[in-house]
Design a protein around this motif. Structure first.
Motif, PDB file in Angstrom:
ATOM      1  N   LEU A 183       1.134  -1.854   0.005  1.00 41.05           N
ATOM      2  CA  LEU A 183       0.045  -0.015  -0.203  1.00 41.05           C
ATOM      3  C   LEU A 183       0.940   1.068  -0.015  1.00 41.05           C
ATOM      4  O   LEU A 183       0.169   2.313  -0.635  1.00 41.05           O
ATOM      5  CB  LEU A 183      -1.481   0.322   0.913  1.00 41.05           C
ATOM      6  CG  LEU A 183      -2.186  -1.270   1.105  1.00 41.05           C
ATOM      7  CD1 LEU A 183      -2.988  -0.687   1.830  1.00 41.05           C
ATOM      8  CD2 LEU A 183      -3.185  -1.128   0.114  1.00 41.05           C
ATOM      9  N   GLY A 184       2.214   1.084   0.473  1.00 45.59           N
ATOM     10  CA  GLY A 184       3.210   2.305   0.458  1.00 45.59           C
ATOM     11  C   GLY A 184       3.766   2.828  -0.116  1.00 45.59           C
ATOM     12  O   GLY A 184       4.512   4.038  -1.154  1.00 45.59           O
ATOM     13  N   PHE A 185       3.470   2.023  -1.597  1.00 50.07           N
ATOM     14  CA  PHE A 185       3.731   2.591  -3.021  1.00 50.07           C
ATOM     15  C   PHE A 185       2.491   2.427  -3.922  1.00 50.07           C
ATOM     16  O   PHE A 185       2.082   2.234  -3.629  1.00 50.07           O
ATOM     17  CB  PHE A 185       4.962   1.443  -3.797  1.00 50.07           C
ATOM     18  CG  PHE A 185       6.185   1.537  -3.493  1.00 50.07           C
ATOM     19  CD1 PHE A 185       6.745   2.052  -3.794  1.00 50.07           C
ATOM     20  CD2 PHE A 185       6.206  -0.066  -2.491  1.00 50.07           C
ATOM     21  CE1 PHE A 185       7.906   2.231  -2.485  1.00 50.07           C
ATOM     22  CE2 PHE A 185       7.765  -0.089  -1.970  1.00 50.07           C
ATOM     23  CZ  PHE A 185       8.956   1.260  -1.853  1.00 50.07           C
ATOM     24  N   ARG A 186       2.657   2.792  -5.099  1.00 50.02           N
ATOM     25  CA  ARG A 186       1.876   3.093  -5.453  1.00 50.02           C
ATOM     26  C   ARG A 186       1.620   1.741  -7.318  1.00 50.02           C
ATOM     27  O   ARG A 186       1.360   2.064  -8.361  1.00 50.02           O
ATOM     28  CB  ARG A 186       1.808   3.632  -6.745  1.00 50.02           C
ATOM     29  CG  ARG A 186       1.476   5.860  -5.875  1.00 50.02           C
ATOM     30  CD  ARG A 186       1.864   7.300  -7.083  1.00 50.02           C
ATOM     31  NE  ARG A 186       1.594   8.185  -6.645  1.00 50.02           N
ATOM     32  CZ  ARG A 186       1.749   9.258  -6.988  1.00 50.02           C
ATOM     33  NH1 ARG A 186       2.193   9.653  -8.171  1.00 50.02           N
ATOM     34  NH2 ARG A 186       1.230  10.206  -6.186  1.00 50.02           N
ATOM     35  N   GLN A 187       1.482   1.145  -6.482  1.00 50.31           N
ATOM     36  CA  GLN A 187       1.557  -0.893  -7.066  1.00 50.31           C
ATOM     37  C   GLN A 187       0.345  -1.263  -7.197  1.00 50.31           C
ATOM     38  O   GLN A 187      -0.855  -0.517  -6.950  1.00 50.31           O
ATOM     39  CB  GLN A 187       1.722  -1.657  -6.076  1.00 50.31           C
ATOM     40  CG  GLN A 187       3.787  -2.180  -6.046  1.00 50.31           C
ATOM     41  CD  GLN A 187       3.960  -2.543  -4.746  1.00 50.31           C
ATOM     42  OE1 GLN A 187       3.163  -3.549  -4.606  1.00 50.31           O
ATOM     43  NE2 GLN A 187       5.506  -3.270  -5.043  1.00 50.31           N
ATOM     44  N   SER A 188      -0.663  -1.712  -8.718  1.00 51.87           N
ATOM     45  CA  SER A 188      -2.176  -1.675  -8.610  1.00 51.87           C
ATOM     46  C   SER A 188      -2.336  -2.785  -7.208  1.00 51.87           C
ATOM     47  O   SER A 188      -1.595  -3.505  -7.335  1.00 51.87           O
ATOM     48  CB  SER A 188      -1.571  -3.536 -10.314  1.00 51.87           C
ATOM     49  OG  SER A 188      -3.109  -3.709  -9.958  1.00 51.87           O
ATOM     50  N   LEU A 189      -4.300  -2.368  -7.372  1.00 47.97           N
ATOM     51  CA  LEU A 189      -4.587  -3.341  -5.939  1.00 47.97           C
ATOM     52  C   LEU A 189      -5.718  -4.291  -6.641  1.00 47.97           C
ATOM     53  O   LEU A 189      -6.018  -5.025  -6.269  1.00 47.97           O
ATOM     54  CB  LEU A 189      -5.136  -2.196  -5.307  1.00 47.97           C
ATOM     55  CG  LEU A 189      -4.181  -1.315  -4.680  1.00 47.97           C
ATOM     56  CD1 LEU A 189      -5.325  -0.144  -4.039  1.00 47.97           C
ATOM     57  CD2 LEU A 189      -3.419  -1.620  -4.166  1.00 47.97           C
TER      58      LEU A 189
END
Length: 677
Positions: free
Chosen positions: A437-443
């Motif tokens: 969640l701390g990176f802009r990774q795909s959820l």
């Protein structure tokens, strides 16, 4: 950037259009840069993260990998786990913040314990322990249920620089005895009783039995915390060996609070026993410095938790999740940690997960998929849960076992947040792969994926000869050395087994003993323990992929698939499934539909014909389905069930089902250690 001390020379990590094999256009640039640095220059990366903690003395060397696999982190640095968990928050004026919420439907009580209240109890207990002779390096066994006093005991022990070994409260006397004999504690801290639905577990009687059968000299004393107002409590104190918790606290009342003892970053924090895949308990020894750094980093970056947030790890203190994410992680961070002493579905109803999230404004939750399968089976229309608001919740993290697509989709629809699968082991202490969640990774990572590698983990999929598997090719998952901070340092009193079990098969790698594959974007897919892969006429099939296909059927709520011997093909899959409540179809009709579904989804290669329904499947108390035990039982082998099995009587029905399919015809009764009556 010049490599730091102990840096890894990995010239292939950054190639044209990719970072460490991951295409740059597919991932958050901040994640890719952090990951690249953590693999190429681990010393520089982890030195930055170490400043999340308070140190009594700074480290002299970040990474010492001169004697692999015995990697050391923050060499020469001194700190204390209790100080970082409690004292520094008090000194910063945050003592009134709630540290623990203990919610126990089993006893009808709720306790909110502040950081100041924890401190007050910890220093008294630590003072009493010191007067009883506990010093730096001593071992103390803890045999207690999921209550705040368990954490108070853990932190009081490490305040003195001593080492705790928490034993899961569901273990019977023989299991407890084997751990006491191996760890040789100076003291044991226990509760008088534990509580399960419909019964009281006599912890004190179990402890006395364990000590009586022990071949090692008994501990000097047993400190007993007495839970009040729990009936029936038939346990009796031994005046020669037992001393009350309350009396130990009084030993240091009115005295100056005992100070935290600084210990070197590579000294032990705890020993946690796990049966793992060897069927014999292994004492995972975790050191303090790297572990606390990893927990602080992952809580913030992976789970998205900050100081003051409420976080819920739905586990027990006897497991690694409890150590990492009920106790040390959230308390070092200054968050509020929920301790739920109950079941997902029957204490008293299937609405309890919803209530906890709403009542305490939980931001993220960590649980096993089975908990949600149980809720879905008991209340598919969430009639008990829909009255509660899920607005505080940001994500649900799942681990510990494979999560099928149908269960994941139901959780997301029901709780209205992303459900993020991630993968780790007792040995690693925190996640190896995840969606952060701390990176802009795909959820919305690929279906069945456990996410991308976390910082410092160079994840490879290897063939039996040690060569690297192709993209999407099933193999053994291995982690290139050196491992990042937080991993186990060794196996207690068994360095030879440590080397042989984890590092001999693939030199230069940690062998996870899990099977899986990697896709073209770098996502990791953990399909099963490697021994859960079955070989059908030369074709390797993951049992989890077959289970996923079975669970696509709307009338199936849970399933276990495992391999059984077959004369022509060597092995074939056998399927035991649980139908939904009030299913109108006959077993024969539903089984026929599932067989057709498997042929359509997987193909005839699966040779999927052995199938029948059951009412329950054998599980451990942490929710893991016992596939290997059922496979051995089907082969007429003697099955030794772990003391953590939730209900051994399930094997009566499993025998009936297997015999119906032509297996377990002469299987002896499974052996399980019984709790005292």
């Amino acid at each position: 950037m010049e490599p730091g001390p102990g840096a890894v020379n990995n010239t292939n990590c950054k190639a044209s259009g990719s970072v460490c094999g991951m295409p740059v256009e597919a991932h958050d640039p901040l994640y890719l840069e952090a990951y690249r640095q953590s693999v190429q220059d681990p010393a520089a990366f982890w030195e930055q993260q170490a400043h999340l903690l308070d140190w009594d003395r700074p480290w002299q060397q970040v990474l010492d990998n001169s004697s692999p696999p015995f990697t050391k982190w923050y060499v020469g640095g001194y700190l204390n786990a209790c100080y970082n968990s409690i004292d520094r928050h008090i000194l910063a004026g945050r003592g009134a913040k709630v540290a623990l919420i203990h919610d126990s439907p089993l006893t009808g009580t709720v306790r909110r314990v502040t950081y100041q209240e924890l401190y007050d109890q910890i220093v008294l207990l630590a003072g009493g322990l010191a007067k009883m002779g506990v010093v730096k390096g001593d071992r103390v066994v803890i045999y207690m249920p999921l209550i705040p006093e368990t954490i108070i005991a853990m932190l009081a022990i490490v305040r003195l620089g001593a080492i705790h070994s928490v034993v899961f409260g569901g273990f019977a006397a023989r299991e407890l005895c084997s751990r006491i004999e191996h760890v040789e504690p100076k003291l044991v801290i226990a509760s008088n009783v534990g509580v399960e639905p419909g019964k009281v577990v006599p912890y004190l009687d179990i402890l006395h039995s364990a000590i009586n059968m022990s071949r090692w000299r008994p501990p000097q004393r047993n400190i007993i915390f007495q839970r009040k107002n729990i009936t029936p409590d038939t346990t009796k104190l031994d005046p020669q060996g037992d001393v009350l918790w309350s009396d130990v606290l009084k030993m240091s009342e009115g005295e100056q609070p005992i100070a935290c003892v600084p210990i070197e970053a590579n000294d032990p924090l705890y020993i946690l026993y796990t049966s793992g895949t060897t069927d014999k308990p292994k004492g995972v020894l975790r050191t303090i410095g790297g572990h606390l750094v990893a927990l602080m980093y992952t809580l913030r970056t992976l789970y998205g938790i900050g100081p003051g947030d409420t976080w819920w790890a739905a586990s027990d203190m006897g497991w690694v999740v409890g150590h990492s994410y009920i106790c040390y992680g959230p308390l070092c961070l200054g968050a509020t940690s929920v301790m739920y002493e109950g079941k997902p579905d029957r204490t008293p109803d299937p609405g309890q997960y919803f209530r906890i999230i709403d009542q305490y404004q939980v931001r993220s939750i960590f649980s096993v998929p089975t908990s949600f399968r149980v809720i879905r089976r008991a209340d598919p229309d969430i009639s008990h849960g829909r009255q509660y608001s899920m607005k505080s919740l940001r994500a649900i993290f799942i681990a510990g076992e494979h999560c099928d697509y149908e269960t994941k989709a139901w959780i997301e629809k029901t709780f209205k947040v992303p459900v993020l699968n991630h993968w780790w082991q007792t040995e690693t202490g925190s996640a190896v792969t995840a969606t952060c969640l701390g990176f802009r990774q795909s959820l919305s990572p690929p279906t069945y994926s456990t996410g991308l590698p976390l910082m410092g983990y160079d994840v490879k999929v290897l063939k039996p000869d040690g060569s690297e598997a192709q993209i999407s090719e099933l193999g053994r998952i291995a982690l290139k050395l050196p491992l990042p901070p937080g991993n186990m340092a060794t196996l207690y009193k068994n360095e030879d087994l440590f080397r042989k079990l984890y590092f001999q098969k693939f030199p230069g790698y940690y062998d996870t003993m899990d099977a899986g594959y990697k896709d073209d974007r770098g996502y990791i897919f953990v399909t099963a323990r490697d021994d859960d892969v079955i070989n059908v006429a030369g074709h390797r099939l993951s049992t989890s992929s077959l289970e996923d296909a079975v669970l696509r059927h709307p009338d199936v709520v849970d399933v276990a698939v495992f391999g059984v011997p077959e004369a022509t093909k060597g092995q074939v899959p056998l399927c035991l499934y649980i139908p939904v409540e009030n299913c109108q179809k006959t077993d024969a009709k539903l089984s026929t539909e599932i067989i057709k579904l498997i042929r359509d989804v997987v193909g005839p290669i699966a040779a999927f014909r052995l199938i029948t329904s059951v009412n329950n499947l054998p599980r451990t108390r942490s929710g893991k389905t016992m596939r290997k035990a059922m496979a051995d039982f089907a082969r007429n082998e003697r099955v030794i069930l772990p003391a953590t099995i939730d209900d051994a009587s399930v094997f009566i029905e499993i025998r009936r089902a297997l015999r119906q399919l032509g297996y377990a015809m002469s299987a002896p009764e499974p052996i399980v250690a019984k709790l005292l009556d």
